[in-house]
Design a protein around this motif. Structure first.
Motif, mmCIF file in Angstrom:
data_model
loop_
_atom_site.group_PDB
_atom_site.id
_atom_site.type_symbol
_atom_site.label_atom_id
_atom_site.label_comp_id
_atom_site.label_asym_id
_atom_site.label_seq_id
_atom_site.Cartn_x
_atom_site.Cartn_y
_atom_site.Cartn_z
ATOM 1 N N PHE A 13 -21.293 -34.148 -10.489
ATOM 2 C CA PHE A 13 -22.375 -33.167 -10.546
ATOM 3 C C PHE A 13 -23.721 -33.842 -10.768
ATOM 4 C CE2 PHE A 13 -18.660 -30.804 -12.227
ATOM 5 C CZ PHE A 13 -18.590 -29.807 -11.258
ATOM 6 N N SER A 14 -24.713 -33.426 -9.996
ATOM 7 C CA SER A 14 -26.076 -33.917 -10.244
ATOM 8 C C SER A 14 -26.746 -33.095 -11.342
ATOM 9 C CB SER A 14 -26.909 -33.861 -8.963
ATOM 10 O OG SER A 14 -26.970 -32.538 -8.473
ATOM 11 N N SER A 15 -26.233 -31.893 -11.577
ATOM 12 C CA SER A 15 -26.760 -31.022 -12.625
ATOM 13 C C SER A 15 -26.110 -31.372 -13.962
ATOM 14 C CB SER A 15 -26.468 -29.559 -12.279
ATOM 15 O OG SER A 15 -26.607 -28.730 -13.400
ATOM 16 N N SER A 16 -26.943 -31.698 -14.960
ATOM 17 C CA SER A 16 -26.382 -32.062 -16.262
ATOM 18 C C SER A 16 -25.674 -30.884 -16.924
ATOM 19 C CB SER A 16 -27.467 -32.622 -17.179
ATOM 20 O OG SER A 16 -28.532 -31.721 -17.328
ATOM 21 N N SER A 17 -26.130 -29.660 -16.673
ATOM 22 C CA SER A 17 -25.468 -28.502 -17.290
ATOM 23 C C SER A 17 -24.073 -28.283 -16.700
ATOM 24 C CB SER A 17 -26.315 -27.234 -17.154
ATOM 25 O OG SER A 17 -26.489 -26.884 -15.802
ATOM 26 N N ARG A 18 -23.917 -28.523 -15.401
ATOM 27 C CA ARG A 18 -22.588 -28.375 -14.790
ATOM 28 C C ARG A 18 -21.646 -29.479 -15.267
ATOM 29 N NH1 ARG A 18 -22.953 -27.413 -8.589
ATOM 30 N NH2 ARG A 18 -20.770 -26.852 -8.904
ATOM 31 N N ALA A 50 -21.835 -31.026 -18.183
ATOM 32 C CA ALA A 50 -21.515 -30.713 -19.579
ATOM 33 C C ALA A 50 -20.455 -29.619 -19.659
ATOM 34 C CB ALA A 50 -22.776 -30.285 -20.326
ATOM 35 N N ARG A 51 -20.585 -28.593 -18.810
ATOM 36 C CA ARG A 51 -19.605 -27.504 -18.818
ATOM 37 C C ARG A 51 -18.208 -28.021 -18.463
ATOM 38 N NH1 ARG A 51 -20.303 -21.839 -18.189
ATOM 39 N NH2 ARG A 51 -22.473 -22.372 -17.823
ATOM 40 N N MET A 52 -18.125 -28.871 -17.431
ATOM 41 C CA MET A 52 -16.827 -29.428 -17.032
ATOM 42 C C MET A 52 -16.218 -30.253 -18.164
ATOM 43 S SD MET A 52 -15.972 -32.123 -14.014
ATOM 44 C CE MET A 52 -14.418 -32.995 -14.027
ATOM 45 N N ILE A 53 -17.036 -31.106 -18.778
ATOM 46 C CA ILE A 53 -16.542 -31.964 -19.856
ATOM 47 C C ILE A 53 -16.039 -31.115 -21.020
ATOM 48 C CG2 ILE A 53 -17.207 -33.689 -21.581
ATOM 49 C CD1 ILE A 53 -19.330 -34.635 -19.421
ATOM 50 N N LYS A 54 -16.828 -30.133 -21.446
ATOM 51 C CA LYS A 54 -16.445 -29.276 -22.572
ATOM 52 C C LYS A 54 -15.157 -28.522 -22.280
ATOM 53 C CE LYS A 54 -17.521 -25.403 -25.516
ATOM 54 N NZ LYS A 54 -16.460 -25.782 -26.381
ATOM 55 N N GLU A 55 -15.078 -27.890 -21.105
ATOM 56 C CA GLU A 55 -13.887 -27.101 -20.774
ATOM 57 C C GLU A 55 -12.636 -27.970 -20.738
ATOM 58 O OE1 GLU A 55 -14.986 -25.104 -17.151
ATOM 59 O OE2 GLU A 55 -16.151 -23.575 -18.230
ATOM 60 N N GLU A 56 -12.743 -29.153 -20.148
ATOM 61 C CA GLU A 56 -11.576 -30.043 -20.074
ATOM 62 C C GLU A 56 -11.193 -30.588 -21.452
ATOM 63 O OE1 GLU A 56 -9.573 -30.597 -17.422
ATOM 64 O OE2 GLU A 56 -10.786 -29.052 -16.465
ATOM 65 N N MET A 57 -12.169 -30.951 -22.275
ATOM 66 C CA MET A 57 -11.865 -31.457 -23.614
ATOM 67 C C MET A 57 -11.253 -30.352 -24.477
ATOM 68 S SD MET A 57 -12.643 -34.703 -23.715
ATOM 69 C CE MET A 57 -12.884 -35.179 -25.414
ATOM 70 N N ASP A 58 -11.781 -29.132 -24.384
ATOM 71 C CA ASP A 58 -11.211 -28.005 -25.132
ATOM 72 C C ASP A 58 -9.770 -27.755 -24.729
ATOM 73 O OD1 ASP A 58 -13.533 -27.575 -26.562
ATOM 74 O OD2 ASP A 58 -14.161 -25.810 -25.418
ATOM 75 N N HIS A 99 -18.392 -30.078 -28.600
ATOM 76 C CA HIS A 99 -19.798 -29.853 -28.270
ATOM 77 C C HIS A 99 -20.219 -30.998 -27.360
ATOM 78 C CE1 HIS A 99 -19.935 -26.767 -31.305
ATOM 79 N NE2 HIS A 99 -19.312 -27.613 -32.104
ATOM 80 N N VAL A 100 -20.804 -30.663 -26.227
ATOM 81 C CA VAL A 100 -21.150 -31.669 -25.225
ATOM 82 C C VAL A 100 -22.632 -31.556 -24.880
ATOM 83 C CG1 VAL A 100 -20.704 -32.460 -22.870
ATOM 84 C CG2 VAL A 100 -18.820 -31.581 -24.252
ATOM 85 N N LEU A 101 -23.322 -32.679 -24.900
ATOM 86 C CA LEU A 101 -24.718 -32.767 -24.474
ATOM 87 C C LEU A 101 -24.791 -33.768 -23.339
ATOM 88 C CD1 LEU A 101 -26.307 -33.181 -27.991
ATOM 89 C CD2 LEU A 101 -26.278 -31.085 -26.651
ATOM 90 N N VAL A 102 -25.340 -33.357 -22.223
ATOM 91 C CA VAL A 102 -25.552 -34.261 -21.096
ATOM 92 C C VAL A 102 -26.997 -34.068 -20.665
ATOM 93 C CG1 VAL A 102 -24.929 -34.852 -18.725
ATOM 94 C CG2 VAL A 102 -23.152 -34.084 -20.316
ATOM 95 N N GLU A 103 -27.791 -35.097 -20.820
ATOM 96 C CA GLU A 103 -29.214 -34.969 -20.488
ATOM 97 C C GLU A 103 -29.837 -36.345 -20.452
ATOM 98 O OE1 GLU A 103 -32.184 -33.290 -18.999
ATOM 99 O OE2 GLU A 103 -30.706 -31.883 -19.734
#
Length: 67
Positions: free
Chosen positions: A20-25, A27-35, A43-47
């Motif tokens: 993903f080029s979008s940091s929010s997308r 972060a969402r993928m990382i959080k959902e997979e880790m959960d 809690h995931v921050l990508v920026e």
């Protein structure tokens, strides 16, 4: 963070940031997979170029910087 969890997290972060080029997308993928894999909450921050202040538990924290 335990070594096996850290290894999985690193692989997931690299994959999400490449996908993903979008940091929010990413972060969402990382959080959902880790959960799903390790149990909530993560809690995931990508920026790029930001600061933050958080409370955390030492054994459950992993900071990663990709260049």
């Amino acid at each position: 963070m335990p070594e096996d969890t850290k290894s999985d997290a690193i692989d997931l972060v690299v994959t999400a940031c490449e996908k993903f080029s979008s940091s929010s997308r990413a972060a969402r993928m990382i959080k959902e997979e880790m959960d799903k894999k390790f149990g909530a909450p993560f809690h995931v921050l990508v920026e790029e170029g930001f600061g933050f202040e958080i409370s955390y538990i030492q054994s459950r924290t992993c900071y990663m910087f990709l260049e």
